[in-house]
Design a protein around this motif. Structure first.
Motif, PDB file in Angstrom:
ATOM      1  N   PRO A   1       0.833  -1.210   0.000  1.00 26.38           N
ATOM      2  CA  PRO A   1       0.000   0.000   0.000  1.00 26.38           C
ATOM      3  C   PRO A   1       0.865   1.256   0.000  1.00 26.38           C
ATOM      4  O   PRO A   1       1.782   1.384   0.817  1.00 26.38           O
ATOM      5  N   PRO A   2       0.607   2.188  -0.918  1.00 27.65           N
ATOM      6  CA  PRO A   2       1.448   3.383  -1.000  1.00 27.65           C
ATOM      7  C   PRO A   2       1.304   4.300   0.208  1.00 27.65           C
ATOM      8  O   PRO A   2       2.242   5.021   0.555  1.00 27.65           O
ATOM      9  N   ASP A   3       0.121   4.277   0.865  1.00 34.41           N
ATOM     10  CA  ASP A   3      -0.089   5.184   1.994  1.00 34.41           C
ATOM     11  C   ASP A   3       0.390   4.612   3.321  1.00 34.41           C
ATOM     12  O   ASP A   3       0.366   5.303   4.340  1.00 34.41           O
ATOM     13  N   LYS A   4       0.829   3.343   3.344  1.00 29.40           N
ATOM     14  CA  LYS A   4       1.348   2.698   4.547  1.00 29.40           C
ATOM     15  C   LYS A   4       0.407   2.913   5.743  1.00 29.40           C
ATOM     16  O   LYS A   4       0.703   3.696   6.656  1.00 29.40           O
ATOM     17  N   PRO A   5      -0.750   2.251   5.761  1.00 32.05           N
ATOM     18  CA  PRO A   5      -1.718   2.462   6.849  1.00 32.05           C
ATOM     19  C   PRO A   5      -1.144   2.089   8.204  1.00 32.05           C
ATOM     20  O   PRO A   5      -0.316   1.182   8.338  1.00 32.05           O
ATOM     21  N   ALA A   6      -1.616   2.803   9.218  1.00 31.20           N
ATOM     22  CA  ALA A   6      -1.116   2.586  10.573  1.00 31.20           C
ATOM     23  C   ALA A   6      -1.578   1.241  11.113  1.00 31.20           C
ATOM     24  O   ALA A   6      -2.623   0.701  10.738  1.00 31.20           O
ATOM     25  N   ALA A   7      -0.784   0.699  12.014  1.00 36.08           N
ATOM     26  CA  ALA A   7      -1.109  -0.570  12.675  1.00 36.08           C
ATOM     27  C   ALA A   7      -0.676  -0.488  14.125  1.00 36.08           C
ATOM     28  O   ALA A   7       0.290   0.218  14.468  1.00 36.08           O
ATOM     29  N   GLY A   8      -1.404  -1.191  14.967  1.00 36.38           N
ATOM     30  CA  GLY A   8      -1.027  -1.271  16.368  1.00 36.38           C
ATOM     31  C   GLY A   8      -0.596  -2.676  16.720  1.00 36.38           C
ATOM     32  O   GLY A   8      -1.266  -3.648  16.354  1.00 36.38           O
ATOM     33  N   VAL A   9       0.524  -2.804  17.400  1.00 35.80           N
ATOM     34  CA  VAL A   9       1.041  -4.110  17.825  1.00 35.80           C
ATOM     35  C   VAL A   9       1.036  -4.129  19.354  1.00 35.80           C
ATOM     36  O   VAL A   9       1.635  -3.228  19.996  1.00 35.80           O
ATOM     37  N   PHE A  10       0.388  -5.130  19.963  1.00 39.40           N
ATOM     38  CA  PHE A  10       0.206  -5.158  21.407  1.00 39.40           C
ATOM     39  C   PHE A  10       0.694  -6.492  21.970  1.00 39.40           C
ATOM     40  O   PHE A  10       0.669  -7.526  21.291  1.00 39.40           O
ATOM     41  N   ASP A  11       1.120  -6.445  23.242  1.00 39.59           N
ATOM     42  CA  ASP A  11       1.563  -7.664  23.904  1.00 39.59           C
ATOM     43  C   ASP A  11       0.385  -8.333  24.606  1.00 39.59           C
ATOM     44  O   ASP A  11      -0.773  -7.914  24.462  1.00 39.59           O
ATOM     45  N   ALA A  12       0.659  -9.373  25.406  1.00 41.83           N
ATOM     46  CA  ALA A  12      -0.410 -10.141  26.036  1.00 41.83           C
ATOM     47  C   ALA A  12      -1.183  -9.334  27.060  1.00 41.83           C
ATOM     48  O   ALA A  12      -2.342  -9.644  27.367  1.00 41.83           O
ATOM     49  N   THR A  13      -0.568  -8.273  27.609  1.00 41.30           N
ATOM     50  CA  THR A  13      -1.260  -7.439  28.599  1.00 41.30           C
ATOM     51  C   THR A  13      -2.007  -6.271  27.953  1.00 41.30           C
ATOM     52  O   THR A  13      -2.618  -5.468  28.659  1.00 41.30           O
ATOM     53  N   GLY A  14      -1.927  -6.145  26.607  1.00 41.03           N
ATOM     54  CA  GLY A  14      -2.597  -5.054  25.932  1.00 41.03           C
ATOM     55  C   GLY A  14      -1.745  -3.809  25.779  1.00 41.03           C
ATOM     56  O   GLY A  14      -2.232  -2.800  25.258  1.00 41.03           O
ATOM     57  N   GLU A  15      -0.499  -3.859  26.238  1.00 42.83           N
ATOM     58  CA  GLU A  15       0.393  -2.710  26.107  1.00 42.83           C
ATOM     59  C   GLU A  15       1.033  -2.702  24.716  1.00 42.83           C
ATOM     60  O   GLU A  15       1.301  -3.765  24.137  1.00 42.83           O
ATOM     61  N   PRO A  16       1.252  -1.497  24.156  1.00 40.24           N
ATOM     62  CA  PRO A  16       1.907  -1.425  22.842  1.00 40.24           C
ATOM     63  C   PRO A  16       3.304  -2.024  22.866  1.00 40.24           C
ATOM     64  O   PRO A  16       4.061  -1.836  23.833  1.00 40.24           O
ATOM     65  N   VAL A  17       3.628  -2.751  21.824  1.00 35.44           N
ATOM     66  CA  VAL A  17       4.967  -3.329  21.690  1.00 35.44           C
ATOM     67  C   VAL A  17       5.893  -2.270  21.095  1.00 35.44           C
ATOM     68  O   VAL A  17       5.587  -1.671  20.056  1.00 35.44           O
ATOM     69  N   ARG A  18       6.996  -2.034  21.736  1.00 32.72           N
ATOM     70  CA  ARG A  18       7.967  -1.066  21.259  1.00 32.72           C
ATOM     71  C   ARG A  18       9.281  -1.782  20.953  1.00 32.72           C
ATOM     72  O   ARG A  18       9.473  -2.950  21.291  1.00 32.72           O
ATOM     73  N   VAL A  19      10.179  -1.048  20.326  1.00 30.03           N
ATOM     74  CA  VAL A  19      11.480  -1.602  19.949  1.00 30.03           C
ATOM     75  C   VAL A  19      12.548  -0.770  20.622  1.00 30.03           C
ATOM     76  O   VAL A  19      12.568   0.466  20.487  1.00 30.03           O
ATOM     77  N   VAL A  20      13.416  -1.434  21.359  1.00 27.72           N
ATOM     78  CA  VAL A  20      14.533  -0.759  22.014  1.00 27.72           C
ATOM     79  C   VAL A  20      15.808  -1.460  21.600  1.00 27.72           C
ATOM     80  O   VAL A  20      15.989  -2.647  21.895  1.00 27.72           O
ATOM     81  N   ARG A  21      16.648  -0.726  20.868  1.00 22.81           N
ATOM     82  CA  ARG A  21      17.917  -1.297  20.391  1.00 22.81           C
ATOM     83  C   ARG A  21      17.685  -2.607  19.632  1.00 22.81           C
ATOM     84  O   ARG A  21      18.322  -3.629  19.887  1.00 22.81           O
ATOM     85  N   SER A  22      16.736  -2.572  18.733  1.00 22.87           N
ATOM     86  CA  SER A  22      16.413  -3.689  17.827  1.00 22.87           C
ATOM     87  C   SER A  22      15.828  -4.889  18.552  1.00 22.87           C
ATOM     88  O   SER A  22      15.787  -5.992  17.990  1.00 22.87           O
ATOM     89  N   VAL A  23      15.373  -4.728  19.784  1.00 20.46           N
ATOM     90  CA  VAL A  23      14.757  -5.819  20.551  1.00 20.46           C
ATOM     91  C   VAL A  23      13.344  -5.397  20.922  1.00 20.46           C
ATOM     92  O   VAL A  23      13.108  -4.267  21.370  1.00 20.46           O
ATOM     93  N   LEU A  24      12.359  -6.301  20.735  1.00 18.44           N
ATOM     94  CA  LEU A  24      10.982  -6.003  21.089  1.00 18.44           C
ATOM     95  C   LEU A  24      10.825  -5.952  22.604  1.00 18.44           C
ATOM     96  O   LEU A  24      11.448  -6.722  23.345  1.00 18.44           O
ATOM     97  N   SER A  25       9.996  -5.016  23.041  1.00 25.04           N
ATOM     98  CA  SER A  25       9.742  -4.901  24.478  1.00 25.04           C
ATOM     99  C   SER A  25       8.982  -6.108  25.012  1.00 25.04           C
ATOM    100  O   SER A  25       9.071  -6.431  26.199  1.00 25.04           O
ATOM    101  N   ALA A  26       8.210  -6.785  24.153  1.00 26.10           N
ATOM    102  CA  ALA A  26       7.467  -8.000  24.529  1.00 26.10           C
ATOM    103  C   ALA A  26       7.062  -8.705  23.249  1.00 26.10           C
ATOM    104  O   ALA A  26       6.975  -8.082  22.187  1.00 26.10           O
ATOM    105  N   PRO A  27       6.797 -10.017  23.303  1.00 24.93           N
ATOM    106  CA  PRO A  27       6.350 -10.717  22.099  1.00 24.93           C
ATOM    107  C   PRO A  27       5.011 -10.162  21.626  1.00 24.93           C
ATOM    108  O   PRO A  27       4.115  -9.879  22.440  1.00 24.93           O
ATOM    109  N   PRO A  28       4.816  -9.997  20.326  1.00 25.39           N
ATOM    110  CA  PRO A  28       3.532  -9.499  19.806  1.00 25.39           C
ATOM    111  C   PRO A  28       2.436 -10.540  20.029  1.00 25.39           C
ATOM    112  O   PRO A  28       2.611 -11.726  19.752  1.00 25.39           O
TER     113      PRO A  28
END
Length: 523
Positions: free
Chosen positions: A427-454
Motif C-alpha cells: 500500500p502506497p499510503d502505509k496504513p497505521a497498525a497497532g502491535v500489542f503484547d499479552a497485557t494489551g500494552e503497545p509493543v515497542r522496539v529498544v535497540r532492535s529488541v521487542l519490548s514484549a512478544p507481539p
C-alpha cells in the motif's frame, strides 16, 4: 571536408556543478549506473577516475559531491555555449552537449586563419558562457574531436599522420558509448594492433571480412577518412515535418511530449523511403517571429530514440536558456528537417505496403503514444525492477518512453534488504497498525529488541486479530552518514489468525520504535 571542433572538458560535471550552485573548484562526480561517468579536475587530482564505483570514488575523495547524470540538464547548460559560438561562426553543428563542430573554410578565410578562429572561439565561450574549452581542427569529425582533446590544429592533408601514433583505445570514446566497442578494441589489442596506424595499415577488405560493419567504421576512422561512404543522398524536401502549437510551448514537460511525437513522425517518414538521418536540423519559431535553428550531427544513423532525445534536449536548452540565449517568448512552430541522410540498408520494408516493418512492441508503443496524447506524459506508468531494501524501493514506476533509473541495480548486495518471499501488495499510503503484547500494552522496539512478544495486531477499521506466528525484527539504518536524511526502520513479519470469513493474514510491518505501519501483505 575541413572541420573545426570545440570541446568543453568535463562538461557534464561543469553543468552539474552550476545547477547545484557549487563552487567551480568543488570536487564533483557525475555518476551513471553507480559508476563515475565524468568527474571534475579537482576530483581527478584526488585520484577519482571515470569508471570508478561511487563508493570507491568517495573513499579517494571524501569531499566528493556525487550527482546523477542528466542529459536534459547538460543540453540546457550547453545552449549558452552554442549561442556564443554561433554569434561568431554561423552554421554550427552540435555533436552532443559539450562538443560541437563547424566548417573550417569560411571562418578561416574571414578571420585570417584557423589559429585566429580558435583563439576567438575560446575567448567568446569563456566571456559569454564562463566555460573553458579547447579547439581542434582536422579533415574528419573523429580526428578533429581527438585534436580538440589535445588542443591541436592538424594541418590539412595530415590527418592520417596525426592519428597513426594514437592508442587504439581512442576508438572507444567514453563520452560516446557504443555497444560492443570495448570488447572490439580489446580484441584488436590482443591481435597485436595497438595503434590507430596499425589498423589503418591493414587492407580494408580484410578488416571488413574479419570484423564486419564495426571494422569498416574503425578502419575509416583510423585512416583519417570520412566515416560514411561519400555517396550520401540529398533528402527530399517533403521529408521535413513541422507542428504548430496553440497555445505556444513554454513548459519543458510539454515540449518533451511534442518532441516525442514529432521525432517519431520524422523517423517513420525516412524509414518508409529506406533512409536514415545523420544530420538533423531543429528549427523553432517564437510568438514574436524569432527563428532559432540548431543542427545535430551524429556519428551513426539516428534511431527513433536518438531522434527524440536530440529534439527534447534542444527544446529543453532553448526553453531553459537565460540572457542572450533565451527565446524571449513561447514556441509556436517546431520544424525538423533531415539535412543529411544515408541509405538505410538495415531498414527492412514491407513487400506489399512499402512501410517500415515493425515489431509488436513497436506497434504497442505507437498505441501508447496515442494514449499519452489523451492522458498526458504521466498517463502511462511502467513498473521496473530495481535494487533497494524495502518493497516499494524494489519496484519503480516511470512514464512510458522515459529512461529507467538504473542506478539502484538489482545485482547490488543491499545489506538489510527484504528477502523473498516479497509482499504481493504494498500500500502506497502505509496504513497505521497497532502491535500489542499479552497485557494489551503497545509493543515497542529498544535497540532492535521487542519490548514484549507481539500478541495481537490492530489494523485501522478492523478488530484486533491474534498473532499466530511472527519473525524476529531486523533493523535498517539508512543514510547514516548524513545529518538530515538518516533514518532507522524496524521491520517485523507476522501471521494473524483467521477470522470468521477470512483466512490467515501475513503482514510485513515497519516501525520506528514508537509506531507501526503496514508495508506489505502476503496472499
Amino acid at each position: 571536408m575541413r572541420l573545426i571542433v570545440l570541446w568543453c572538458p568535463d562538461f557534464p560535471a561543469a553543468a552539474a556543478t552550476t545547477a547545484a550552485g557549487l563552487a567551480p573548484t568543488a570536487p564533483v562526480a557525475v555518476v551513471e549506473d553507480n559508476r563515475v561517468a565524468v568527474c571534475s579536475a579537482t576530483a581527478r587530482a584526488d585520484g577519482v577516475r571515470r569508471g570508478h564505483r561511487t563508493r570507491q570514488a568517495q573513499n579517494l575523495c571524501p569531499e566528493l559531491v556525487v550527482i546523477e547524470a542528466d542529459p536534459d540538464r547538460d543540453a540546457a547548460a550547453f545552449e549558452p555555449v552554442a549561442a556564443a559560438v554561433e554569434d561568431l561562426v554561423p552554421g554550427i553543428e552540435i555533436l552532443r552537449p559539450g562538443l560541437l563542430a563547424m566548417g573550417a573554410r569560411g571562418p578561416a578565410r574571414y578571420f585570417g586563419g584557423e589559429e585566429v578562429v580558435a583563439e576567438r572561439l575560446v575567448d567568446a565561450v569563456e566571456a559569454q558562457a564562463g566555460i573553458e574549452c579547447q579547439v581542434g581542427a582536422a579533415d574528419t569529425v573523429y580526428a578533429a574531436t581527438l585534436a580538440a582533446h589535445r588542443g591541436v590544429l592538424v594541418p590539412p592533408g595530415q590527418t592520417a599522420q596525426f592519428l597513426a601514433p594514437l592508442d587504439i583505445r581512442e576508438l572507444d570514446q567514453p563520452a560516446e558509448p557504443r555497444a560492443g566497442w570495448a570488447e572490439f578494441v580489446d580484441l584488436l589489442r590482443r591481435l597485436g594492433i595497438h595503434r590507430l596506424g596499425d589498423l589503418a595499415a591493414l587492407p580494408a577488405t580484410d578488416v571488413t571480412t574479419r570484423f564486419g560493419p564495426r571494422g569498416v567504421l574503425a578502419h575509416r576512422r583510423a585512416s583519417g577518412i570520412d566515416e560514411h561512404a561519400p555517396d550520401r543522398r540529398q533528402p527530399p524536401a517533403d521529408l521535413a515535418v513541422a507542428q504548430e502549437f496553440d497555445p505556444p510551448l513554454e513548459r519543458v514537460d510539454v515540449a518533451a511530449f511534442a518532441a516525442k511525437t514529432l521525432g517519431e513522425t520524422l523517423y517513420n517518414g525516412l524509414a518508409a523511403r529506406g533512409l536514415a538521418c545523420t544530420r538533423l536540423a531543429i528549427t523553432a519559431t517564437t510568438e514574436k517571429g524569432r527563428a532559432r535553428e540548431r543542427i545535430w550531427r551524429c556519428a551513426e544513423p539516428l534511431t527513433v530514440a536518438g531522434t527524440v532525445d536530440r529534439v527534447r534536449w534542444q527544446l529543453d536548452g532553448w526553453l531553459r536558456a537565460t540572457g542572450p540565449a533565451a527565446l524571449g517568448s513561447g514556441i509556436t512552430t517546431l520544424r525538423l528537417e533531415p539535412v543529411e541522410v544515408l541509405a538505410g540498408e538495415a531498414l527492412q520494408l514491407d513487400l506489399l505496403t512499402n512501410a517500415a516493418e515493425t515489431s509488436l512492441a513497436e506497434r504497442a508503443g505507437r498505441a501508447m503514444v496515442r494514449v499519452q496524447g489523451v492522458l498526458g506524459p504521466d498517463g502511462i506508468l511502467l513498473p521496473h525492477l530495481s535494487g533497494g531494501r524495502t518493497p516499494n524501493d524494489q519496484v519503480r514506476l516511470t512514464p512510458w518512453g522515459e529512461a529507467t533509473d538504473t542506478d539502484a541495480t538489482v545485482d547490488h548486495p543491499w545489506p538489510g534488504r527484504l528477502l523473498p518471499p516479497t509482499p504481493t501488495t504494498t500500500p502506497p499510503d502505509k496504513p497505521a497498525a497497532g502491535v500489542f503484547d499479552a497485557t494489551g500494552e503497545p509493543v515497542r522496539v529498544v535497540r532492535s529488541v521487542l519490548s514484549a512478544p507481539p500478541h495481537t495486531v490492530q489494523l485501522a477499521g478492523f478488530p484486533r486479530r491474534a498473532v499466530a506466528s511472527w519473525g524476529p525484527p531486523w533493523p535498517l539504518f539508512e543514510r547514516w552518514w548524513t545529518t538530515t536524511n538518516a533514518h532507522r526502520t524496524v521491520r517485523l513479519q507476522v501471521v494473524l489468525t483467521a477470522l470468521d470469513d477470512t483466512g490467515e493474514l501475513a503482514l510485513l510491518l515497519g516501525g520506528d520504535g514508537h509506531r507501526w505501519w503496514v508495508e506489505g501483505t502476503h496472499d
